[in-house]
Design an enzyme around this catalytic site. Structure first.
Site, short mmCIF file in Angstrom:
data_model
loop_
_atom_site.label_atom_id
_atom_site.label_comp_id
_atom_site.label_asym_id
_atom_site.label_seq_id
_atom_site.Cartn_x
_atom_site.Cartn_y
_atom_site.Cartn_z
N GLU A 1 0.82 -1.21 0.00
CA GLU A 1 0.00 0.00 0.00
C GLU A 1 0.85 1.26 0.00
O GLU A 1 1.58 1.53 0.95
CB GLU A 1 -0.93 0.02 1.23
CG GLU A 1 -1.94 -1.10 1.24
CD GLU A 1 -2.94 -0.99 0.11
OE1 GLU A 1 -3.32 0.14 -0.28
OE2 GLU A 1 -3.36 -2.04 -0.40
N GLU B 1 -5.50 4.60 8.59
CA GLU B 1 -5.11 4.18 7.24
C GLU B 1 -5.16 2.66 7.10
O GLU B 1 -5.61 2.13 6.08
CB GLU B 1 -3.71 4.69 6.90
CG GLU B 1 -3.31 4.44 5.46
CD GLU B 1 -4.20 5.16 4.46
OE1 GLU B 1 -4.83 4.47 3.61
OE2 GLU B 1 -4.27 6.40 4.50
N GLU C 1 -11.28 -1.30 2.25
CA GLU C 1 -11.19 -1.32 0.79
C GLU C 1 -10.96 -2.73 0.26
O GLU C 1 -11.59 -3.15 -0.71
CB GLU C 1 -10.07 -0.40 0.31
CG GLU C 1 -10.41 1.07 0.43
CD GLU C 1 -9.30 1.97 -0.07
OE1 GLU C 1 -8.18 1.47 -0.36
OE2 GLU C 1 -9.55 3.18 -0.18
#
Length: 146
Positions: free
Chosen positions: A52, A93, A100
């Site tokens: 990520e 985050e 997601e």
């Protein structure tokens, strides 16, 4: 005639009637559970850093700001707020990334409800970044303008 209060099926063992020991992981409690949770957390950290870009960027920024926090903070509580704001951003985050990925797994195609869910999680990241910015600006103001 005296009535016994109803017992919950999940709170007693079916064979003995004695209370069962509760654990987060079946058959594991105490130190074994803590060690397993720690290893799971390390795996998540490793996965996030490997895949990520937002996590990589925020970790890099945290690594730069952490040493600066020692010079900016005038007292322990200001330092805790500075470091805590960085850790809070990373926490949100990671949660955003998990949401997601779960959404992509459940619905790989474009879907309006999934888009909205992802946008809501992204808004959480935005507000964590805003909070960190406010904390750091306030600490800088207190240190150099006060």
């Amino acid at each position: 005639m005296r009535r016994e209060p109803p017992s919950e099926p999940s709170s007693k063992s079916a064979d003995s009637g004695l209370p069962r020991q509760q654990a987060a992981l079946p058959g594991r409690g105490g130190l074994a559970r803590i060690v397993a949770a720690f290893h799971n957390s390390l795996g998540g950290l490793q996965e996030g850093l490997a895949t990520e870009s937002a996590i990589k960027q925020e970790v890099a920024i945290a690594c730069l700001l952490l040493p600066l926090s020692f010079f900016i903070a005038r007292d322990l509580w200001t330092w805790v707020a500075l470091v805590g704001s960085l850790l809070f951003v990373l926490s949100i985050e990671f949660l955003n990334t998990a949401i997601e990925r779960l959404c992509n797994h459940i619905q790989p195609d474009r879907h309006e409800a999934i888009r909205i869910t992802k946008d809501l999680a992204s808004a959480g990241v935005f507000f964590s970044l805003a909070l960190a910015g406010i904390v750091w600006i306030a600490a800088l103001w207190a240190r150099f303008a006060g």
